[in-house]
Design an enzyme around this catalytic site. Structure first.
Site, PDB file in Angstrom:
ATOM      1  CB  ALA A   1      -7.786   3.791  -8.477  1.00  0.00           C
TER       2      ALA A   1
ATOM      3  CB  SER B   1     -10.551  -2.463 -11.648  1.00  0.00           C
ATOM      4  OG  SER B   1      -9.490  -1.565 -11.902  1.00  0.00           O
TER       5      SER B   1
ATOM      6  CB  ALA C   1     -10.107   3.296 -17.874  1.00  0.00           C
TER       7      ALA C   1
ATOM      8  CB  CYS D   1      -8.804   9.057 -16.350  1.00  0.00           C
ATOM      9  SG  CYS D   1      -8.482   9.371 -14.596  1.00  0.00           S
TER      10      CYS D   1
ATOM     11  CG  ASP E   1     -11.223   9.621  -6.046  1.00  0.00           C
ATOM     12  OD1 ASP E   1      -9.984   9.763  -6.069  1.00  0.00           O
ATOM     13  OD2 ASP E   1     -11.917   9.485  -7.070  1.00  0.00           O
TER      14      ASP E   1
END
Length: 860
Positions: free
Chosen positions: A10, A38, A40, A42, A282
């Site tokens: 991200a 990259s 996803a 989530c 993060d």
């Protein structure tokens, strides 16, 4: 400008893409350890659940596609291992060649993210234990589920990812338990009472939740079989560990970079303490937008915004990252949860003079077909009226409530700024006064003294002790409370003194507020409204000996509590015991619950269900909560599929099938899966391990019996004078005819005892299967079930026939008739035809969605 970025996903990819858009001449290189640049993250739980079908859907960009789109170079398989800030170089290991490489930079962005933490639990290295952080994690987990036919899952960790994993494992048909060592789910995210409400909804959806419980060991012999906890041992075919994450920054130790518990503190332009070194995502420690205090908020949304802001600052724009609010939203089974800002606990810790309000409201026009509800908690500062936080639960669009709060908090809005917001309204979308604004009105009224109320947290803490409960619902709804009809309240209420301490409750809160307002006008000076009302709170009145209303008797019967007619207010509560098979810890929990909430006596029903005797009405909800925390359910009454009963199966010398395993699958699929489906009457299922029929499958609405069909090889029969097959047959249908053994297939009950008894192997082979009886009944009218002509050899086909029988009963049964009556009325042959056909399953959704208006006929 040479920009080196460590890490993609991200923050890293967003920063690189924006730098190249801002300055095409910039030399931007990204080093990533994995093959994916990259993805996803989530979306990983939804891949496990099957909602996202392929790995490709999880991949946002491949290195090649990303380079073509942005112009930034991507080098995969490079793991950063050191930073020399003085020389402005980074050393990295090439994971393909094993060589060490050196990269120079003018500006360095550290976006290495974080990795899942696997706590030091014994047995965590076994097969079947997974984390959920990368696409490969999700792919491995889903593949393991499919390849191993997993049935039981334990999720360690009750945060967002853990709960999303639990929902998707439930979607895959697993029996799911969530463990969290904290005293609540979503610690630090929700306040305790909101988390408690969410937990009850999860448990109602079929997810077992155990808080304050640590995993002590993962058991198995190379492959997980169970999880040992402080509360007992939980069966587990798969374990998902979601107990937190740790920043990927160990390689920076000794580099001079300031770190706090592995996170990298940054300022508003994402700068670290080292010159030309930045951090985002993060691994970065940013600030809280409200308090200015340092806050770690590892979220995909903030990582993207941090990356973009950093890119703009690096290319000369005066941009600053203002910090985070900790905004989050999570989809749970039948319930969504959203939040932003400070929790009540965090706001008090930050020094605010906190005031809160909790409101249950419609989420859209109440008459619109799919209208539901929001349970909204607002947190504000009493002195300034500034909004500090929101927590929202509900089946629908909780995100829109949270997003309004995010906007207001970010702009420093006070409650009054929301009063007349011109928010979107139409019946399919909202209420005429938006639910958010309604919650604001409640909090304003509270601050202005227009309503005197008590929050659910205060109520749970005992703040209403000594108050007399006044029931303001349209009809009496709270056992032991004083019922007052709002519509006819036009003066002082007989029996209520004006100085009495009164707690006014209704179903959601509005009627209680109206009643308080009216009572005040008649001189009542000490009243409180319970926020969230009975919708959110378990309201109990200490009223020993008060007769329970018929409506309440009916309501709690659906929860598994049967009224003891010898008493005015005591009940016997049924504990679902999975065919009488409990762990030692569960048995202790039942015994302790009986002592704590009942008479201390426990009985066993004929269907191997335990009943805790003598439970006062006011103890029903505390008892249910106590047992839920031990992982035990209560219920098993009403016009529904009842808990399954079985014999000992293969633990018995005559058992032919694993009845515990089969009945557990039936229990999960039909008792739990059909728990909200109302039928004309109760529907009982029994599973017998052999034709001895110890649990009387033929006297149940549907019975399954294990079968072993002998296969005779006449060429091996020697025509012995004393035939061992003939001697062994317990029902004497095996006979010697014309010098050869003969077993009448119509008379044989397929007990299998003859198999292997012939010394010459004439009856050595067999076919295992199942016989299904339908239309049995025991009680006032006894009916012996009749078995279907087919002996089933496929377990899935047996499960399908059971489902078809339930669907047929719902579709073609008449209220109050038992399945035996339905079979007799339609005719056995026609019922058998339908059960062997596919039509009932084809119209399943139409059947279940139909408004049958059944009253049901079960009285116990």
């Amino acid at each position: 400008m040479k920009v080196l970025i460590l890490g993609g996903v991200a923050a890293g990819t967003k920063a690189a893409a924006k730098i190249k858009r801002q300055d095409q001449s910039a030399d931007v290189t990204i080093l990533v350890k994995d093959r994916d640049i990259s993805y996803a993250g989530c979306g990983l739980p939804y891949y496990v659940g099957g909602l996202i079908e392929t790995r490709d859907e999880l991949i946002v960009n491949t290195p090649q596609k990303y380079t073509a789109l942005t112009g930034a170079k991507v080098l995969t398989g490079r793991e950063a291992v050191g930073l020399n800030a003085a020389a402005k170089t980074v050393t990295a290991k090439n994971l393909t060649s094993g060589e060490t490489e050196t990269y120079e930079y003018d500006s360095l962005i550290i976006a290495t993210g974080a990795s899942s933490v696997i706590p030091p639990i014994e047995g965590a290295a076994q097969q079947g234990v997974f984390k959920l952080r990368t696409p490969d994690d999700a792919i491995a987990l889903r593949g393991y589920l499919e390849q191993n036919a997993a049935k039981n899952a334990v999720v360690i960790g009750g945060g967002f990812i853990g709960l999303e994993a639990a929902e998707n494992l439930l979607t895959q048909g697993l029996n799911v338990t969530v463990l969290d060592v904290a005293g609540q789910i979503m610690p630090g995210v929700l306040d305790e009472e909101m988390a408690g409400f969410a937990r009850k909804k999860l448990q109602a959806a079929g997810i077992r939740v155990m808080t304050g419980t640590a995993a002590q060991a993962i058991l198995g012999d190379g492959r997980v079989t169970a999880v040992k906890t402080e509360a007992g041992t939980l069966p587990a075919d798969v374990v998902v560990v979601s107990a937190g994450i740790r920043p990927n920054t160990a390689f920076l130790e000794g580099s001079g970079l300031e770190m706090v518990k592995g996170t990298i503190p940054v300022d508003g332009q994402l700068r670290t303490n080292l010159p030309d070194v930045y951090a985002a995502g993060d691994c970065a420690l940013v600030t809280n937008r409200l308090t200015g205090a340092a806050q770690w908020s590892p979220m995909g949304s903030s990582a993207n915004m941090e990356g973009r802001t950093l890119a703009m600052a690096l290319t000369g724009e005066n941009k600053r990252y203002p910090g985070v609010l900790g905004t989050g939203v999570v989809k749970l089974p039948g319930l969504n949860c959203g939040r932003t800002g400070l929790t009540e606990a965090a706001a008090r810790q930050a020094g605010y003079d906190v005031v809160t309000a909790l409101m249950v409201s419609d989420d859209k026009a109440h008459y619109y077909p799919d209208s539901a509800w929001f349970a909204t908690k607002l947190i504000a500062d009493k002195a300034t009226h500034k909004l500090l936080g929101i927590q929202v639960l509900g089946p629908g669009a909780v995100d829109k409530m949270v997003d309004i709060a995010v906007t207001g908090i970010s702009m420093g809005a006070a409650l009054e700024d929301f009063d007349n917001l011109d928010l979107a309204y139409a019946p399919p979308f909202s209420t005429a006064i938006h639910p958010f604004v309604q919650a604001v009105y409640l909090l304003e009224n509270k601050l202005e003294g227009k309503i005197a109320s008590i929050t659910p947290a205060e109520y749970q803490a005992g703040a209403a002790k000594g108050y007399r409960v006044v029931d303001a619902a349209p009809a009496p709804a709270v056992h032991g409370a004083t019922f007052v009809q709002l519509e006819t309240l036009n003066g002082p209420v007989e029996g209520l003194d004006k100085d009495d301490k009164l707690l006014i409750v209704c179903s959601k809160g509005k009627r209680a507020y109206f009643m308080q307002n009216r009572l005040r006008s008649y001189g009542y000076t000490n009243t409180l409204v319970l926020e969230g009302a009975t919708f959110f709170n378990d309201v109990r009145v200490e009223s020993v000996g008060a007769k329970v209303s018929p409506a309440e008797v009916t309501r709690v019967k659906a929860l598994g509590f049967l009224w003891d007619k010898r008493t005015p207010d005591k009940f016997n509560g049924r504990v679902i015991t999975r065919n009488g098979k409990l762990t030692a810890a569960e048995q202790m929990a039942v015994a302790q619950a009986a002592e704590k909430f009942g008479s201390g006596e426990v009985t066993m029903t004929s269907r191997l269900t335990l009943e805790i005797q003598g439970v006062p009405f006011s103890n029903i909800e505390p008892l249910r909560e106590y047992l839920l925390n031990a992982g035990l359910e209560m219920g098993g009454t009403g016009s529904k599929v009842r808990p399954v009963v079985s014999c000992k199966g293969t633990t018995c010398q005559y058992g032919l099938i694993d009845t515990f395993d089969l009945s557990q699958e039936i229990h999960e699929r039909f008792y739990k899966g059909y728990h909200e489906v109302k039928l004309p009457h109760k529907f009982k299922i029994a599973v017998g391990g052999c034709p001895n029929n110890c649990v009387k499958p033929d006297l149940n609405d549907l019975g399954v019996i294990g079968q072993r069909i002998p296969q005779i090889q006449l060429d091996k029969c020697r025509g012995c004078k004393v035939c061992q097959i003939e001697e062994t047959c317990p029902i004497h249908v095996a006979k010697m005819e014309n010098g050869k053994i003969h077993i009448d297939p119509e008379a044989c009950n397929h007990c299998g005892r003859c198999v292997g008894k012939c010394p010459f192997k004439a009856v050595e082979d067999h076919i295992d299967g199942y016989r299904i009886y339908i239309g049995g009944r025991w009680g006032k009218k006894v009916a012996q079930g009749r078995y279907l002509d087919k002996v089933f050899t496929d377990r899935q086909e047996v499960l399908d026939v059971i489902e078809k029988a339930i669907l047929l009963f719902r579709e073609q049964g008449i209220t109050a008739e038992r399945f035996a009556d339905t079979v007799a009325r339609i005719g056995f042959e026609e019922v058998q035809r339908q059960l062997l056909d596919s039509g009932l399953l084809a119209r399943k959704q139409e059947n279940l969605a139909a408004q049958k208006h059944m009253k049901g006929g079960a009285t116990c």
